[in-house]
Design an enzyme around this catalytic site. Structure first.
Site: not given
Length: 1528
Positions: A1109-1111
Site C-alpha cells: 500500500s502507499h503508506v
C-alpha cells in the site's frame, strides 16, 4: 534441638544463641487440588523478600531463619492454579506496620486482573473491605461495590505482577483474592472459593475451631453424604456413627487448609458432593471417610420384587442427559406449567423401571433417545470458565461470613462434546436484504434553520447554541457569541415559526435559578416591562444572516438580539415564548428556557457535546424521569407511547435506529436498577403487568414494522422488561400460600413484609427475593444462602429497606413446613418469572406453546433437557438451530412469545460458550460455526457476517473441528479469522457510535453513578452474541498463527527506531502534524493511503494494511519502522508506555522488541542530531517541464520532459515482454496541459483564485520551514486551502482542442472513445479529477517533508481502457520486507487493483514471494491469504491515471500521492476468497502465481532496475501490465 514455630529461636551453629530474638520469615508453599511434591527437610534456595536473599530449611512447610534486619513479619504463598499455572503472594510488614503485598503469576492471559479485598482495618464491620483510593494501584476499578479489580503489569522479568501497599488505617488482617482473565472471562480461584492470605502474625482466622463447627453445617453435611451414598436405610446407631464420620471429615479438611465457606457451598448444594469428593476430598485426605451404606438387614423374602432387585444389586446411576429428557417429557405432559421442576419425578420414574429389570438403554429407547457414551476422564485442558454472570464478591449484606468466589457449575467439567448433526445451510440465504420504508434511509429534510445551525457550529466566537422544537415543525435557534473575553456578548434567538411571537423574559444571577428583572440598558428596542418580566416582540430578520431559501423560496425568519457588556455579572437568560394574541405559550418541557451566559465570574459551560441528547425524544425521556411520582408502570406506559410516536414519524429529526437505540438505553438503565422503580406511588401487580404487557406488545409490533439496525435495537428492548401477564396472580397466590401453610398475616414476620410489598408494588426484584427464600428453605434455614442469592442479584439490605413497603426482617424457618413451602414457592417463582422475566427459557417455551414451528421443537426439546450440560457443542448447536428454524418459519417478526423464546435461546448459547471456551483450548474452533450463525440471526445488518460464516464453512475440516491444521490450512484460517475480527470491530464501533455518547449523556442526566455510564456501551457489547465469537478467536488464534508460522508481528518496514510514544486513533488524524522530537505512533487505524507525519520514526498498529500500500511504500522509503501487531498484550503495554522513550529493534525472525530509554540516551545515540528522523536529500528537486505544445501524445512520443515515468515505461516495454503478456493501448495528456488550460480567457478568474490560495499555502510552508507559526495563529489550515484548490480545479473549462485531439488519438490507438455527450462529460470530469489531485493533502505534506514545492508538480494524464479484471496484482521485484534483491514480492486481490494500493478496502491481500531462480519462480510461497471483504469493479470504461513529475524523483516515494480515476464510478461488492479457484485449486494457484512472479523478473531484466509493477488477470487468464515504474 527445639525449633519454635512462633518465636524462631533455634540455637545457631556452635551452640550460641542470638543476642536478641530475631524475627522469622514464614513461608508456606501450598499446592491446591494436587498432592504436595515437597517433603520434609528439603532445601529451598533463596526466595527474594524485600530485596534480600537467603537459603532456608523447610520442615512441614514452616521455615525458620534469622536475618539481621529490623523486626518484620513476612509470608510467602505459592498457590497452584488450573493448567499448571501458579500465583505467588509475598507479604511483608515493615517496622512502621505498613503492609506490602506482592502478587506474581505466570498465567497466560489476554488481560489478567486481580479481583481482591481485605478483612480488617479501621472500623471493620465484617466481610470484604475495599481499601481507599489512596492505596489502590493505577488502573484499579471498583467492581459493583463488592471487590476491587487491578490489572497485572509485566515487570522487567516478564512476569505479571501487582504490588499493594497498605498503610495507616488501611492495614488489615487478611488479603482475599481470585484472578480473572478478562479477555476470556476465565476465573482462577481456590477450587470454588477465594484465596486467603494472613497479613499479620496475630491475625485471627475466621475459620472456627475444629470442635466448634456450626450444627447447621454438620446436619447438612450428613445429609449430602447420605444422599451421595444412595439414601440407604440405617439404624439409629449407624446414622449417629455416620454423622460423626462426616464431622471428622470436615475437621480434617479444615485442618488441611480448606475453608469453611467451601464446606458451606458443598453442604448447600452449590457444589455437588460427588464432584467435591472426587476433586478435593480423595486427593486431600483419601477415601477413608467415604460414606458407608446402610447397616445389614434381613434379606427380602424370596420371589418378591425386592428380592429380585437385591439379586441384581444396586441400581445404576442415571445419566444427567437421560434424566433431562424424562423431565422434559413429564413437563410437556403436565401442560408445561410455569416454573415447575420435574427432576425428582423423572428420577423416580426411571428408578421404577430400573428396579423392574429394565436397563438404562431400554429406558432411553422408550423415550426415543440414544444414550451418550460414557464421559472419559476430565481433560487436562483445565476446568471450565466461570459464568459471566457470576463473580467473586465481597461479604454479603446479611452477615455472611466471607466473600463467595465465582459460582461454578455443579456438573462435570465442560467439554467440547460431539456435534449434534445439523443440516447444511447456505449462509448467504440468511442475509437480511429487504427493508420496509420505515427503516430505510430517510431522505434528508432540509430545515430552514439548518444553514444557521451549521454556520454557528463552525464559528469560533460561538460559546453556546441550542435548537428547540416549537411544535408544527417550527424551531427556535439560540446562539451565544463572544469574539474575545473583553468583547461584548451577543445573544440571538431566531425562529422560523409563521406566527408572531413575543419573548417573555428575565435573567438569573450566577448559581441561581431565580427569575429577576434585567437592567434597562439590556432591553432591546420595543421591549415592555411587565410584572417581574420583560416582553420583547420578535422582529422580521431581513439582513444577510437570515437570507435562507428552501426549494427556491425565501423563508421568513424572526429574530431578537440581546447585547450584554463583557463585565456583566449574570448567570443566564430565562424565558418563555407566547403568541402575540396570548393563545399559545411555548415552554421547555413544561418549564423555562434557559440560556447560560459567559461571564468573567464563571465561563459558560460548553454544552455542544450534549447536543447528542437535545432532540425532542431525549428531552421527553429526561423530563419524564424527573416526575415526582414515578414507577415502573409509568415508565413502561411512557416507553410504549414513545415507540408508537417514533413509528408514526413524530420524531423525524432522528432516524428510526437512533430513536429506538435511545429508548433501549433508557429501558436498560431501568432494568439494571440505575433508575428508580418506585417513587411516591404504589402500583398493584395487575396494573404493572398490564403496563408490561402493553409495552412488550408495542415492542413486538415495532419489531414487525422495522428491519435492519432499527429492528436490532427494538429486539434488544425485550431484554429489559418482562412479558407481563396475570399480575393479579402474584397478589393472590402469595395469600394462598400463606393460608395453606398457616402463616399468619401479622407484623413482625418476614413473609408478611414481602406480602405487603407484593400487594402494593411488585417489581422484578421479587424474582431474586423468591429465589433467595427458596435457597434459605433448601438449606434448612441457612440465612447465609438467602443473602448470597440476593447479593448475586445486586440486592442489598439497604435496597430491601428502601422499598415503600420495606422488608426489614430476615425470613423465619418452619422445619415442619419446609417441603410444602419449597413446592409452593417453586410454583410461585414460575408466576413471578412469567410476569417479570421475559427471556427465561422454560417460561418462554411454555408461553410460545403451539406457535413454535415444527422444525424448531426437536432442537428446543434437546436444549430444555440439556440446560447446563457439560457437553457444550451439541447444546450450542441445538440452541442455534432452534433459533434458525424460528427465523426461517417467517413467524418471528412481531411475535412477542417467539421473540422472547429467541432471546432465551440466544442467552443459553452465550452461557454455554462462556462455560466451555476456557477449557476447550483450540477445540473451541468447533464453536465458531454455530456462534457465527447465531450472530447472523441476531444482527439487523448481517451481510458481512453471513459471508464470514460462508468463508469459515469452506475451511478444511481440521480447522473447523479444532483439529491440527497444517501450515497451509492455518494460513487460510488466519485470513478468515482476520475477516471475522474486523467484522466484530465494525459491530462494536457501530454500537459505540450509536449509544456511547447517548448513554453517557443519559447517565449524567439521570444522575447514575459514573462507572455505570462509562461502562454502559462496553457492557452491552460484552453481553451480546458478538462477544462469544471474540472469546473463541482469543482461544484459537495464537495456535493458528503458530501453525501458520506467522507470529504476533508483521514487520512491513524493518528499521530500528527510538522515540517517545504517542497513541492516536488513526494515522490520518496526524498525517499533517510535525513532531519536534522523534515520535513512535501507536495508531489504532491505518488504512494504507495516509502520509507518515514529519518527525515520526515508527508506526505500530493492530490494523493490517497491505505490504504494498502507499503508506507501506513511503514508510520504507523514509526509513520508518512500520509494523502490525496481532497480539493485544504487547499493544496494551505500548499504549500504557505513552509519553515514555522506547528503543525498538526488529529481529531477523520477524518480531519487534523494545526497551525503555531516556531522551538523553536517545540524543547521545543519535550524535545529537536525531538522525533517526527522516531527512530528505538536499539534492532532491523537481524540474518543472514546459508544455510541449500538444494537448495529447501517443506512445511513440512518450519522451523525457513530455510525460511521466508510467507512460515512458509502458512505451519502453513494447516488444520486450513475452508474447503472452499484454500491454494496454494508451494516450497521454502531457505535462503542462492543466497550466495551459488556465491561460484560457474563461479560466482567468479561476487562475487568479488558485494563485491566491497557493500563495497562502506557501506562507504556511515557509513558517513550517522556519519552525514558526502563522503570524496571527488563525486562518485556514493548509488542508482547508488545498480543498478549495481542488474545488477550483474541478471547475476549469476544458479547451475544445483537448476533446478533439483526445478522441482522434484514442481512435488511432484502438481505444474506443466515449459514445455520447453524457459519456464525454464523465470522461472530462475524471480528467479534471486527476489534475485536481495535484493539490492532494498527502501529496502536499509528503513534498513539504522532502523540502519540495507542491506547485512545481506538473500532471500528465495517462488514458487507457479499463482492462476487464478477475484479479489485480502489484509486483515489487526487490522484496520490500527485507530489501532482498534475489526475491520478488507480490500481492493480489480480486477485482481492481485500487482496493489493494489505496487503502479503500480494509484487510489483507494474497501475498506471495519467490526466489528469482527457476526453482523459486516455479513454486512461489504464499505468505498470507486475503482477508478483504470487498472488491472493486467497474463497467467497461476508461481510466485516467496520474503521471506527474513528482512521482519520478530518485530516492523519493511519490507513488500513490495522486489519483487514478475511472470514467465510471467503481462499485464495491462483497467477495468470498475461500470459495475462489485461487484458494480451492492448488494447481491453478501455483500456475497463476508463478506466471506473475516470472512477469516481474522479466520486466526487471527488460528495464534494468527493480520495478513497481501493476497488472491485471483477465477472466480468461490473460495477463496485462497496466503500469510500471522504478521501485523506491
Amino acid at each position: 534441638m527445639l525449633l519454635s514455630r512462633e518465636a524462631g529461636l533455634a540455637p545457631s551453629v556452635g551452640g550460641r544463641l542470638p543476642c536478641a530474638p530475631r524475627p522469622f520469615r514464614h513461608v508456606q508453599r501450598i499446592s491446591l487440588g494436587v498432592p504436595s511434591a515437597c517433603s520434609s527437610g528439603r532445601f529451598v534456595s533463596g526466595i527474594r523478600l524485600n530485596g534480600r536473599s537467603s537459603a532456608r530449611l523447610q520442615r512441614d512447610s514452616i521455615v525458620a531463619s534469622a536475618v539481621a534486619a529490623a523486626p518484620v513479619f513476612a509470608v510467602q504463598k505459592d498457590l497452584a492454579l488450573r493448567n499448571g499455572a501458579r500465583v505467588q503472594v509475598t507479604v511483608e510488614q515493615t517496622e512502621s506496620n505498613d503492609q506490602i503485598i506482592s502478587i506474581e503469576s505466570d498465567v497466560q492471559a489476554g488481560r489478567l486482573l486481580l479481583h481482591w479485598g481485605v478483612e480488617g482495618g479501621k472500623d471493620y464491620k465484617g466481610g470484604w473491605r475495599l481499601p481507599g483510593a489512596g492505596v489502590r494501584p493505577e488502573g484499579t476499578v471498583q467492581y459493583k461495590d463488592r471487590a476491587l479489580q487491578t490489572p497485572f503489569r509485566l515487570d522487567t522479568n516478564g512476569r505479571a505482577r501487582v504490588v499493594l501497599h497498605l498503610v495507616g488505617d488501611e492495614v488489615s488482617d487478611f488479603f482475599n483474592f481470585v484472578l480473572k482473565d478478562d479477555a476470556t472471562n476465565t476465573w482462577y480461584d481456590n477450587n470454588g472459593t477465594n484465596f486467603k492470605v494472613e497479613l499479620r502474625p496475630d491475625a485471627s482466622p475466621s475459620t472456627p475451631k475444629l470442635d466448634q463447627l456450626p450444627k447447621d453445617l454438620c446436619d447438612k453435611w450428613a445429609w449430602v453424604r447420605w444422599d451421595f451414598a444412595g439414601r440407604p436405610q440405617r439404624s439409629a446407631e449407624a446414622a449417629a456413627s455416620e454423622y460423626d464420620r462426616g464431622v471428622s471429615e470436615m475437621k480434617e479438611l479444615l485442618g488441611r487448609g480448606r475453608t469453611l465457606d467451601e464446606l458451606w457451598r458443598v453442604a448447600e448444594g452449590k457444589w455437588k458432593y460427588s464432584e467435591y469428593r472426587k476433586k478435593v476430598v480423595t486427593p486431600t485426605i483419601g477415601d477413608a471417610s467415604a460414606p458407608l451404606s446402610g447397616a445389614p438387614t434381613a434379606p427380602p423374602a424370596a420371589g418378591t420384587p425386592a428380592a429380585a432387585a437385591a439379586a441384581r444389586g444396586p441400581l445404576p446411576p442415571i445419566p444427567e442427559d437421560l434424566l433431562g429428557v424424562q423431565a422434559y417429557i413429564l413437563w410437556e405432559k403436565a401442560g408445561k406449567p410455569d416454573g415447575a421442576d420435574f427432576g425428582n419425578d423423572a428420577r423416580r420414574v426411571i428408578n421404577e423401571q430400573l428396579a423392574a429389570g429394565s436397563s438404562l438403554e431400554e429406558v432411553a429407547g422408550r423415550l426415543n433417545y440414544t444414550l451418550k457414551p460414557a464421559t472419559p476422564p476430565a481433560s487436562t485442558r483445565g476446568t471450565p470458565a466461570a459464568s459471566r454472570s457470576s463473580s467473586a464478591t465481597s461479604s454479603l449484606d446479611g452477615g455472611a461470613a466471607a466473600a463467595a468466589a465465582p459460582a461454578r457449575s455443579a456438573g462435570p467439567p465442560a467439554q467440547v462434546g460431539a456435534p449434534l448433526g445439523t443440516p447444511k445451510r447456505n449462509p448467504l440465504d440468511m442475509i437480511k436484504r429487504t427493508a420496509p420504508n420505515l427503516s430505510a434511509e430517510r431522505s434528508v429534510v432540509e430545515r430552514p434553520l439548518d444553514f444557521l445551525v451549521q454556520r454557528f457550529a463552525v464559528d469560533p466566537a460561538t460559546k453556546w447554541r441550542r435548537t428547540f422544537p416549537l411544535g408544527g415543525k417550527a424551531e427556535m435557534l439560540m446562539v451565544v457569541r463572544q469574539e474575545a473575553e473583553n468583547k461584548p456578548i451577543r445573544v440571538d434567538l431566531v425562529t422560523d415559526t409563521a406566527s408572531d411571537v413575543v419573548l417573555h423574559w428575565g435573567v438569573s444571577p450566577i448559581g441561581s435559578r431565580e427569575w429577576v428583572m434585567p437592567e434597562d440598558a439590556l432591553l432591546p428596542e420595543g421591549s415592555a416591562v411587565m410584572h417581574k418580566a420583560v416582553e420583547t416582540p420578535f422582529l422580521n430578520c431581513d439582513d444577510d444572516e437570515c437570507d435562507v431559501e428552501i426549494s427556491g423560496a425565501k423563508v421568513p425568519l424572526q429574530r431578537i438580539t440581546i447585547n450584554l457588556p463583557a463585565d456583566h455579572h449574570l448567570g443566564a437568560l430565562v424565558f418563555v415564548l407566547r403568541s402575540s394574541d396570548s393563545t399559545m405559550w411555548y415552554k421547555d418541557a413544561g418549564g423555562n428556557f434557559t440560556v447560560p451566559l459567559p461571564s468573567k465570574d464563571k465561563p459558560v459551560e460548553d454544552t455542544r457535546t450534549m447536543d447528542v441528547i437535545k432532540d425532542e425524544l431525549s428531552r421527553a425521556i429526561i423530563e419524564a424521569e424527573g416526575s415526582s411520582m414515578w414507577t415502573l408502570m409509568h415508565r413502561f406506559n411512557k416507553a410504549a407511547d414513545l415507540i408508537s410516536e417514533v413509528l408514526n414519524g413524530y420524531y423525524d429529526q432522528l432516524d428510526v435506529a437512533d430513536a429506538m437505540s435511545r429508548i433501549y438505553v433508557w429501558l436498560r438503565y431501568s432494568a439494571t436498577r440505575h433508575l428508580t422503580w418506585q417513587r411516591n406511588y404504589n402500583t398493584q401487580p395487575r396494573i404493572l403487568s398490564a403496563a408490561q404487557e402493553r409495552l412488550t406488545n408495542t415492542i413486538s409490533g415495532a419489531h414487525g414494522r422495522t428491519t435492519g439496525e432499527a429492528q436490532e435495537w427494538v429486539r434488544a428492548m425485550l431484554t429489559t422488561v418482562g412479558r407481563g401477564g396475570d399480575g393479579q396472580k402474584i397478589r393472590d397466590e402469595i395469600l394462598h400460600i400463606m393460608h395453606r401453610n398457616h402463616i399468619p398475616e401479622r407484623k413482625g414476620l418476614w413473609m408478611e413484609e414481602w406480602h405487603q410489598k407484593l400487594h402494593n408494588n411488585t417489581t422484578p426484584d421479587d424474582v431474586p427475593i423468591c429465589e433467595a427464600y427458596l435457597a434459605f428453605l433448601e438449606g434448612g434455614g441457612n440465612i447465609g444462602a438467602y443473602w448470597r442469592v440476593l447479593s448475586d442479584a445486586g440486592i442489598t439490605r439497604q435496597r430491601l429497606e428502601g422499598f415503600d413497603r420495606a422488608i426489614t426482617l430476615e425470613p423465619e424457618y418452619y422445619p415442619e413446613k419446609r417441603d410444602a413451602l419449597i413446592r409452593d414457592f417453586r410454583n410461585y417463582l414460575g408466576i413471578l418469572k412469567a410476569v417479570h422475566s421475559g427471556a427465561d427459557l422454560s417460561a418462554s417455551a411454555s408461553a410460545a406453546g403451539n406457535r413454535i414451528p415444527g422444525g424448531c421443537r426437536g432442537y428446543l426439546g434437546y436444549v430444555l433437557s440439556h440446560v447446563g450440560d457439560s457437553q457444550i457443542l451439541p447444546l450450542l448447536e441445538a440452541c442455534v438451530e432452534a433459533r434458525t428454524e424460528l427465523a426461517l418459519s417467517g413467524s418471528l417478526p412481531g411475535s412477542r412469545e417467539l421473540l422472547y423464546l429467541d432471546l432465551a435461546l440466544e442467552d443459553q448459547a452465550r452461557q454455554a460458550v462462556e462455560r466451555g471456551v476456557g477449557a476447550a483450548g483450540y477445540g473451541a474452533a468447533a464453536f465458531m460455526r454455530p456462534l457465527l450463525q447465531n450472530l447472523c440471526l441476531s444482527l439487523g445488518n448481517n451481510e458481512e457476517l453471513c459471508y464470514c460464516l460462508k468463508a469459515w464453512n469452506e475451511l478444511p475440516q481440521s480447522v473447523r473441528t479444532g483439529g491440527r491444521p497444517n501450515k497451509e490450512e492455518a494460513l487460510l484460517a488466519v485470513a478468515v479469522v482476520n475477516r471475522i475480527r474486523r467484522a466484530l470491530a465494525d459491530i462494536s464501533d457501530r454500537m459505540v457510535s450509536r449509544i456511547g455518547d447517548v448513554s453517557s449523556a443519559y447517565g449524567r442526566a439521570f444522575g447514575v453513578e459514573h462507572w455505570a455510564y462509562e461502562l454502559f456501551a462496553e457492557e452491552v457489547i460484552r453481553g451480546g452474541p458478538a462477544f462469544a465469537v471474540s472469546l473463541v478467536i482469543t482461544a484459537i488464534e495464537p495456535m493458528l498463527r503458530n501453525a501458520a508460522a506467522l507470529g504476533a508481528w508483521q514487520v512491513i518496514s524493518p528499521i530500528a527506531a527510538t522515540g517517545v510514544v504517542e497513541v492516536v486513533a488513526g494515522l490520518h488524524e496526524v498525517q499533517d502534524k510535525t513532531y519536534g522530537i522523534p515520535t513512535v505512533l501507536i495508531a489504532e487505524q491505518v488504512t494504507g493511503e495516509e502520509e507518515i507525519p514529519e518527525g515520526c520514526v515508527a508506526v505500530i498498529t493492530p490494523d493490517a494494511p497491505d505490504v504494498l500500500s502507499h503508506v507501506s511504500v513511503r514508510a520504507r522509503n523514509m526509513r520508518v519502522l512500520f509494523a502490525t501487531c496481532h497480539d493485544e498484550g504487547p499493544l496494551k503495554q505500548l499504549r500504557e508506555a505513552k509519553g515514555k522513550w522506547l528503543h525498538f529493534t526488529p529481529s531477523a525472525s520477524g518480531a519487534v522488541s523494545w526497551n525503555e530509554t531516556t531522551a538523553e540516551a536517545a540524543e547521545a545515540a543519535d550524535g545529537g542530531s536525531h538522525a533517526a528522523v527522516f531527512k530528505p536529500s538536499k539534492d532532491l528537486k523537481i524540474e518543472v517541464p514546459t508544455w510541449c505544445g500538444r494537448w495529447v501524445v501517443g506512445m511513440d512520443d512518450y519522451k523525457n520532459g513530455v510525460v511521466g515515468a508510467k507512460s515512458k515505461n509502458l512505451a519502453g516495454l513494447r516488444g520486450r515482454l513475452p508474447k503472452n503478456i499484454n500491454l494496454p493501448a494508451s494516450v497521454t495528456l502531457p505535462f503542462g496541459c492543466f497550466e495551459q488550460a488556465l491561460e484560457l480567457k474563461e479560466n482567468k478568474d479561476i487562475k487568479a483564485q488558485l494563485a491566491k490560495l497557493v500563495d497562502e499555502v506557501h506562507k504556511h510552508s515557509k513558517h513550517h520551514a522556519d519552525h514558526t507559526t502563522a503570524s496571527n495563529g488563525s486562518g485556514p489550515t493548509p488542508a482547508a486551502l488545498l480543498a478549495e484548490c481542488r474545488k477550483l480545479a474541478m471547475k476549469v473549462a476544458v479547451p475544445k482542442q483537448i476533446r478533439d485531439e483526445l478522441e482522434l488519438a484514442m481512435k488511432s490507438a484502438g481505444i474506443p472513445p466515449p459514445e455520447n455527450e453524457e459519456r464525454w462529460g464523465l470522461a472530462l470530469e475524471a480528467m479534471r479529477g486527476v489534475w485536481a489531485s495535484k493539490y492532494n493533502d498527502r501529496a502536499y505534506y509528503s513534498l513539504r517533508k522532502a523540502g519540495l514545492d507542491f506547485d512545481s508538480v506538473r500532471m500528465a494524464v495517462l488514458v487507457q481502457r479499463v482492462v476487464p479484471a478477475q484479479y489485480a496484482f502489484v509486483i515489487h521485484t526487490r522484496n520490500p520486507s527485507n530489501n532482498d534483491e534475489r526475491e520478488v514480492f507480490c500481492e493480489l486481490v480480486k477485482g481492481l487493483g485500487e482496493s489493494l494500493v489505496s487503502g479503500m478496502v480494509p484487510g489483507s491481500a494474497v501475498a506471495f514471494k519467490a526466489a528469482k531462480d527457476e526453482a523459486g519462480l516455479a513454486a512461489p510461497e504464499v505468505l498470507c491469504y486475503a482477508s478483504k471483504s470487498e472488491a472493486m469493479y467497474v463497467r467497461d470504461s476508461l481510466i485516467f491515471r496520474s503521471d506527474s513529475n513528482g512521482e519520478d524523483l530518485e530516492g523519493y516515494a511519490g507513488a500513490g500521492l495522486y489519483e487514478s480515476i475511472t470514467m465510471d464510478p467503481s462499485l464495491l461488492k462483497k467477495v468470498d476468497y475461500m470459495d475462489d479457484k485461487l484458494v480451492q485449486d492448488a494447481g491453478y494457484r501455483r500456475d497463476l502465481l508463478s506466471r506473475i512472479c516470472r512477469l516481474g523478473a522479466s520486466i526487471e531484466v527488460a528495464l534494468g532496475t527493480a520495478q513497481d509493477i501493476e497488472g491485471v488477470v483477465a477472466p480468461d487468464g490473460a495477463i496485462t501490465v497496466v503500469q510500471t515504474r522504478p521501485q523506491v
